[in-house]
Design an enzyme around this catalytic site. Structure first.
Site, PDB file in Angstrom:
ATOM      1  N   GLU A 299       0.832  -1.213   0.000  1.00 36.67           N
ATOM      2  CA  GLU A 299       0.000   0.000   0.000  1.00 36.67           C
ATOM      3  C   GLU A 299       0.862   1.258   0.000  1.00 36.67           C
ATOM      4  O   GLU A 299       0.530   2.251  -0.638  1.00 36.67           O
ATOM      5  CB  GLU A 299      -0.962   0.005   1.194  1.00 36.67           C
ATOM      6  CG  GLU A 299      -1.894  -1.203   1.268  1.00 36.67           C
ATOM      7  CD  GLU A 299      -2.622  -1.528  -0.030  1.00 36.67           C
ATOM      8  OE1 GLU A 299      -2.893  -0.614  -0.823  1.00 36.67           O
ATOM      9  OE2 GLU A 299      -2.916  -2.717  -0.251  1.00 36.67           O
ATOM     10  N   TYR A 386      -1.716  -7.656 -11.081  1.00 36.84           N
ATOM     11  CA  TYR A 386      -0.652  -7.585 -10.069  1.00 36.84           C
ATOM     12  C   TYR A 386       0.562  -8.400 -10.507  1.00 36.84           C
ATOM     13  O   TYR A 386       1.676  -7.893 -10.606  1.00 36.84           O
ATOM     14  CB  TYR A 386      -1.139  -8.162  -8.730  1.00 36.84           C
ATOM     15  CG  TYR A 386      -2.235  -7.390  -8.050  1.00 36.84           C
ATOM     16  CD1 TYR A 386      -1.980  -6.664  -6.893  1.00 36.84           C
ATOM     17  CD2 TYR A 386      -3.548  -7.406  -8.523  1.00 36.84           C
ATOM     18  CE1 TYR A 386      -2.980  -5.967  -6.233  1.00 36.84           C
ATOM     19  CE2 TYR A 386      -4.557  -6.714  -7.874  1.00 36.84           C
ATOM     20  CZ  TYR A 386      -4.268  -5.994  -6.729  1.00 36.84           C
ATOM     21  OH  TYR A 386      -5.266  -5.304  -6.093  1.00 36.84           O
TER      22      TYR A 386
END
Length: 608
Positions: A299, A386
């Protein structure tokens, strides 16, 4: 034509420059209401006489243009899955560069897909209600009308009135102007935040509830429920600042001033959401062993890839997530050693294989660049952007050589800072940067761009350094024998992630374990009562495949405690195979606990 197919707004004619969200949170009615002001710049010279905004299930009450009330607006028919376009007439248009202010008075409705409302019973101390938003990918439009596309970036002012503490994706200015509640209701405060770095609509974030805060570093706080605060502080305080300093050396200094983490209640559907200033994180990272803080590295990396430099549409989502996984693994390598990067990549490769298998290897959603015309971006969500995205960047790094590649990283993030781009602009930036480097240019001639962008299925598998996984594979091999007798010493000194790799290997067995083997494994390795959901969920996967009935109820119990889709969807799919009735009953019992995004995806899974 705008290049984002998942918005109904005419953002090629008008661009949001600044957004003021003046909103009140009403826990009793489970609504957010108030006025949102959009300051829109005219991109054409008087050619466009209407502003079209995205909305979805929003109650639009009145609109003013530059301070004067207008009746010349209409909410058009709903166009699934994108919502109802709101058209506001601007008679005569506006000269290029003119800013028009739209004040839109709204209330959310019970069909809002961005907000989850928790009753006191759904929170850990069961004392106060709680609410939080999750706007990615196209859910901000269900809170207020906006240009809901990552191709538009706006600065923000948040003025949020609530009876409980508020956090938002801006820097806090503090609370002011207390107002007494009526009829015995709690009083409210006005919480203000500002965001001076332009950000896309999907990063608009709000949360309010019984939230306490502690320091976890010189520029970082953790916020969560009072009972969980000290555990969350312990989990995060060792690594957060170290992670920030590490990535600053790889890219350039952190731009968002503070990097804080809000640990949400368990029904949060994702591992984390990279909302600026306050990362929203799943409580499954607070496992009491500091083994899952890599989610924070991920994050945090989004503060550069995704938040400062954004994909122009969800068709190019790999530019957000592939880069973020790449940077996350560079942080891990710098902190723990290069072998750990490969170790993380091996776990990721398994996730990629699982996604490709689930969609089918010829499926559109297994491509790096996907076609989302007429589609809901949530349906395409998987580990493909991803991990396939990571593998493309990792391949490019190996092709030109790491020291050479490392010069490109800050260049890329400087060139596109505060902007949005697509895959073709990424390609052009890369080739342009290396144009003067003969060796790198020569190496890049071998890249088959079309295959990387448009070929479905798995990319070429690189040679990984397997030093950290070899013993996991060796232990899994022993379990192929029905006579193997496990002992706690088998995994002594292992990290939780090594146990994850071992369990993943066991899940690959063509013949599942027997129920007695599954039980012996759970007992010897303490996998039934672990606090680490990464472990318990995978062990339950092994047990369900083994038709070990002793894990059926613990699986159902876990599904009532965890709302993170990564665990929830996988376990429901596996439980369905062995006990459809239990799976359906468990969902019925817990569907109000899950976030709307998660609930909808599980409903689809149960129908298949």
């Amino acid at each position: 034509m705008p290049r984002d197919p998942n918005t109904l707004s005419n953002y090629n004619n008008w661009r949001t420059k600044h957004t003021i969200a003046d909103l009140a949170i009403d826990f009793k009615k489970q609504r957010v209401h108030g006025t949102v002001t959009l300051q829109l710049e005219s991109i054409t010279d008087k050619e466009s006489e209407e502003i079209i905004l995205d909305t979805s299930f929003v109650d639009v009450q009145k609109i003013a243009v530059d301070g004067s009330k207008t009746e010349e607006w209409v909410l058009k028919e709903r166009n699934e899955p994108y919502g109802s376009p709101l058209s506001v007439k601007i008679p005569g248009g506006a000269a290029k560069g003119t800013i028009i202010a739209l004040d839109i008075t709204i209330s959310t409705t019970d069909k809002c897909t961005a907000l989850q409302w928790l009753t006191p019973a759904q929170t850990s101390n069961k004392k106060f209600p709680y609410m939080f938003s999750q706007c990615q990918a196209i859910h901000n439009r269900s809170i207020f009308p906006c240009q809901d596309t990552p191709d538009v970036k706006s600065t923000y002012d948040f003025r949020i009135r609530s009876p409980l503490p508020v956090l938002a994706s801006g820097l806090p200015r503090g609370a002011a102007s207390f107002v007494h509640g009526e009829n015995g209701e709690s009083g409210t405060l006005l919480y203000s935040f500002y965001q001076e770095i332009p950000m896309p609509s999907y990063l608009f974030a709000l949360s309010s509830g019984d939230i306490a805060t502690a320091s976890i570093g010189s520029r970082s706080l953790v916020s969560t429920g009072p009972e969980e605060l000290l555990g969350a502080k312990w989990e995060l305080e060792r690594d957060t600042e170290k992670f920030i300093e590490t990535i600053e050396k790889i890219v350039y200094p952190y731009e968002w001033t503070q990097y804080n983490v809000l640990v949400l209640p368990p029904s949060f559907p994702y591992g984390g959401m990279e909302n600026p200033v306050f990362t929203f994180a799943t409580p499954t990272i607070i496992s009491g062993d500091r083994e899952n803080v890599d989610v924070i590295a991920h994050e945090l990396a989004h503060s550069w890839s995704g938040n400062l430099v954004s994909n122009a549409s969800w068709e190019h989502f790999w530019l957000n997530e592939g880069w973020t996984v790449y940077l996350e693994r560079r942080i891990i390598a710098a902190v723990h050693g290069e072998a750990y990067r490969d170790f993380s990549s091996i776990i990721g490769w398994k996730a990629l294989e699982d996604s490709v298998k689930l969609f089918g290897e010829d499926h559109e959603f297994t491509k790096l660049v996907v076609d989302l015309k007429g589609k809901d971006p949530d349906d395409a969500f998987s580990s493909v952007p991803y991990e396939k995205g990571f593998h493309f960047l990792y391949y490019l790094e190996r092709l030109v050589g790491k020291p050479t590649w490392d010069k490109f990283i800050p260049h890329y993030f400087t060139t596109w800072k505060k902007k949005s781009l697509d895959s073709y602009e990424f390609k052009a930036t890369l080739l342009d940067f290396f144009a003067s480097d003969e060796a790198a240019s020569k190496a890049l001639e071998s890249v088959d761009w079309d295959s990387w962008f448009y070929k479905p299925g798995l990319p070429p598998k690189p040679e990984f350094d397997t030093s950290l996984v070899d013993k996991c594979y060796a232990l899994a091999k022993k379990w192929e024998s029905k006579d193997f007798v496990p002992s706690p010493s088998d995994i002594e000194g292992w990290s939780a992630n090594q146990v994850v790799v071992f369990l993943q290997q066991v899940q690959l067995f063509t013949t599942p374990l027997t129920p007695s083997q599954s039980q012996a494994m759970g007992k010897a390795y303490s996998l039934v009562d672990t606090q680490n959901v990464e472990l318990s969920s995978r062990y339950f996967g092994v047990g369900l495949a083994a038709k070990d009935e002793s894990v059926y109820l613990p699986t159902a119990e876990l599904l009532g405690k965890v709302g993170r889709m990564k665990f929830v969807r996988t376990l429901y799919r596996k439980l369905l195979v062995v006990d459809r009735k239990l799976a359906e009953e468990t969902f019925e019992k817990n569907k109000d606990f899950y976030h709307p995004i998660c609930r909808e995806q599980v409903e689809k899974d149960l129908k298949e």
